[in-house]
Design a protein around this motif. Structure first.
Motif, PDB file in Angstrom:
ATOM      1  N   GLN A  46       0.850  -1.190   0.000  1.00 42.26           N
ATOM      2  CA  GLN A  46       0.000   0.000   0.000  1.00 42.26           C
ATOM      3  C   GLN A  46       0.884   1.239   0.000  1.00 42.26           C
ATOM      4  O   GLN A  46       1.944   1.254   0.615  1.00 42.26           O
ATOM      5  CB  GLN A  46      -0.877  -0.011   1.246  1.00 42.26           C
ATOM      6  CG  GLN A  46      -1.740   1.215   1.399  1.00 42.26           C
ATOM      7  CD  GLN A  46      -2.568   1.164   2.681  1.00 42.26           C
ATOM      8  OE1 GLN A  46      -2.580   0.174   3.398  1.00 42.26           O
ATOM      9  NE2 GLN A  46      -3.255   2.243   2.975  1.00 42.26           N
ATOM     10  N   THR A  67      -6.584   1.800  -6.937  1.00 48.26           N
ATOM     11  CA  THR A  67      -5.817   3.051  -6.863  1.00 48.26           C
ATOM     12  C   THR A  67      -6.730   4.263  -6.846  1.00 48.26           C
ATOM     13  O   THR A  67      -7.910   4.194  -7.187  1.00 48.26           O
ATOM     14  CB  THR A  67      -4.881   3.187  -8.088  1.00 48.26           C
ATOM     15  OG1 THR A  67      -5.680   3.200  -9.275  1.00 48.26           O
ATOM     16  CG2 THR A  67      -3.857   2.080  -8.151  1.00 48.26           C
ATOM     17  N   GLN A  75      -1.897   6.517  -5.833  1.00 46.28           N
ATOM     18  CA  GLN A  75      -1.897   5.931  -4.496  1.00 46.28           C
ATOM     19  C   GLN A  75      -2.538   4.543  -4.564  1.00 46.28           C
ATOM     20  O   GLN A  75      -3.666   4.398  -5.031  1.00 46.28           O
ATOM     21  CB  GLN A  75      -2.700   6.829  -3.559  1.00 46.28           C
ATOM     22  CG  GLN A  75      -2.786   6.373  -2.134  1.00 46.28           C
ATOM     23  CD  GLN A  75      -1.592   6.798  -1.310  1.00 46.28           C
ATOM     24  OE1 GLN A  75      -0.934   7.775  -1.611  1.00 46.28           O
ATOM     25  NE2 GLN A  75      -1.297   6.059  -0.281  1.00 46.28           N
ATOM     26  N   LEU A  76      -1.817   3.508  -4.104  1.00 47.25           N
ATOM     27  CA  LEU A  76      -2.371   2.159  -3.988  1.00 47.25           C
ATOM     28  C   LEU A  76      -3.079   2.090  -2.642  1.00 47.25           C
ATOM     29  O   LEU A  76      -2.469   2.312  -1.595  1.00 47.25           O
ATOM     30  CB  LEU A  76      -1.255   1.122  -4.096  1.00 47.25           C
ATOM     31  CG  LEU A  76      -1.682  -0.338  -4.160  1.00 47.25           C
ATOM     32  CD1 LEU A  76      -2.545  -0.604  -5.390  1.00 47.25           C
ATOM     33  CD2 LEU A  76      -0.455  -1.243  -4.200  1.00 47.25           C
ATOM     34  N   LEU A  77      -4.372   1.782  -2.663  1.00 47.73           N
ATOM     35  CA  LEU A  77      -5.197   1.871  -1.465  1.00 47.73           C
ATOM     36  C   LEU A  77      -4.955   0.760  -0.449  1.00 47.73           C
ATOM     37  O   LEU A  77      -5.265   0.924   0.728  1.00 47.73           O
ATOM     38  CB  LEU A  77      -6.675   1.903  -1.861  1.00 47.73           C
ATOM     39  CG  LEU A  77      -7.077   3.071  -2.778  1.00 47.73           C
ATOM     40  CD1 LEU A  77      -8.528   2.940  -3.187  1.00 47.73           C
ATOM     41  CD2 LEU A  77      -6.802   4.394  -2.112  1.00 47.73           C
ATOM     42  N   CYS A  78      -4.442  -0.374  -0.886  1.00 52.75           N
ATOM     43  CA  CYS A  78      -4.156  -1.493   0.017  1.00 52.75           C
ATOM     44  C   CYS A  78      -3.089  -2.372  -0.631  1.00 52.75           C
ATOM     45  O   CYS A  78      -2.796  -2.221  -1.816  1.00 52.75           O
ATOM     46  CB  CYS A  78      -5.421  -2.310   0.304  1.00 52.75           C
ATOM     47  SG  CYS A  78      -6.195  -3.008  -1.163  1.00 52.75           S
ATOM     48  N   ASP A  79      -2.487  -3.253   0.156  1.00 56.95           N
ATOM     49  CA  ASP A  79      -1.543  -4.208  -0.424  1.00 56.95           C
ATOM     50  C   ASP A  79      -2.263  -4.961  -1.532  1.00 56.95           C
ATOM     51  O   ASP A  79      -3.448  -5.287  -1.415  1.00 56.95           O
ATOM     52  CB  ASP A  79      -1.056  -5.205   0.631  1.00 56.95           C
ATOM     53  CG  ASP A  79      -0.168  -4.551   1.691  1.00 56.95           C
ATOM     54  OD1 ASP A  79       0.214  -3.378   1.524  1.00 56.95           O
ATOM     55  OD2 ASP A  79       0.145  -5.229   2.679  1.00 56.95           O
ATOM     56  N   TYR A  80      -1.556  -5.230  -2.620  1.00 53.50           N
ATOM     57  CA  TYR A  80      -2.185  -5.872  -3.771  1.00 53.50           C
ATOM     58  C   TYR A  80      -1.290  -6.984  -4.300  1.00 53.50           C
ATOM     59  O   TYR A  80      -0.115  -6.756  -4.590  1.00 53.50           O
ATOM     60  CB  TYR A  80      -2.447  -4.844  -4.869  1.00 53.50           C
ATOM     61  CG  TYR A  80      -3.149  -5.426  -6.068  1.00 53.50           C
ATOM     62  CD1 TYR A  80      -4.519  -5.654  -6.053  1.00 53.50           C
ATOM     63  CD2 TYR A  80      -2.441  -5.761  -7.217  1.00 53.50           C
ATOM     64  CE1 TYR A  80      -5.169  -6.202  -7.142  1.00 53.50           C
ATOM     65  CE2 TYR A  80      -3.081  -6.307  -8.310  1.00 53.50           C
ATOM     66  CZ  TYR A  80      -4.446  -6.515  -8.267  1.00 53.50           C
ATOM     67  OH  TYR A  80      -5.084  -7.059  -9.357  1.00 53.50           O
TER      68      TYR A  80
END
Length: 104
Positions: A46, A67, A75-80
Motif C-alpha cells: 500500500q 488506486t 496511491q495504492l489503497l491497500c496491499d495488492y
C-alpha cells in the motif's frame, strides 16, 4: 505430442545433470506472458506508486489495481497481490508486471 511450444535438440557427451545445470545457470529472466505460469509472488505494498505518472491512474485501475489519484500521485489503497507463484498469468497481470518492470 511430447514437444510443444519452443523446442530444441541438444547433442552432447555431458551428463544429464551437467546439461540441466548449464541450462539453469543460463536462464535469463523475461517479462511474464499471458498463459504462462508465474515463478514467484508479486505483491505491491500500500502507498504511493511513484514510478507512475498521475495520468496512468485510470489505466492501472482498469488493470485491477485499487488506486486513486491523490495530490497528483498514484496511491495504492491497500496491499495488492499481482500474482502468486504457480498461478497462470492473465493478460492484465502480464501487462501490469511489464509496467512494473518485473521479470520472472
Amino acid at each position: 505430442g511430447l514437444l510443444g511450444g519452443e523446442a530444441g535438440l541438444i547433442f552432447t557427451d555431458e551428463s544429464l545433470e551437467a546439461v540441466q545445470q548449464a541450462l539453469a545457470e543460463s536462464r535469463v529472466p523475461e517479462y511474464a506472458r499471458a498463459g504462462f505460469e508465474a515463478t514467484e509472488d508479486v505483491v505491491l505494498p500500500q502507498g504511493v506508486l511513484s514510478q507512475f505518472a498521475g495520468s496512468m491512474e485510470p489505466y492501472l485501475r482498469k488493470l485491477g489495481l485499487p488506486t486513486k489519484l491523490q495530490a497528483g500521485a498514484v496511491q495504492l489503497l491497500c496491499d495488492y497481490t499481482v500474482c502468486k507463484a504457480g498461478d497462470v498469468v492473465s493478460s492484465d497481470q502480464a501487462k501490469l508486471m511489464q509496467l512494473l518492470d518485473v521479470k520472472q
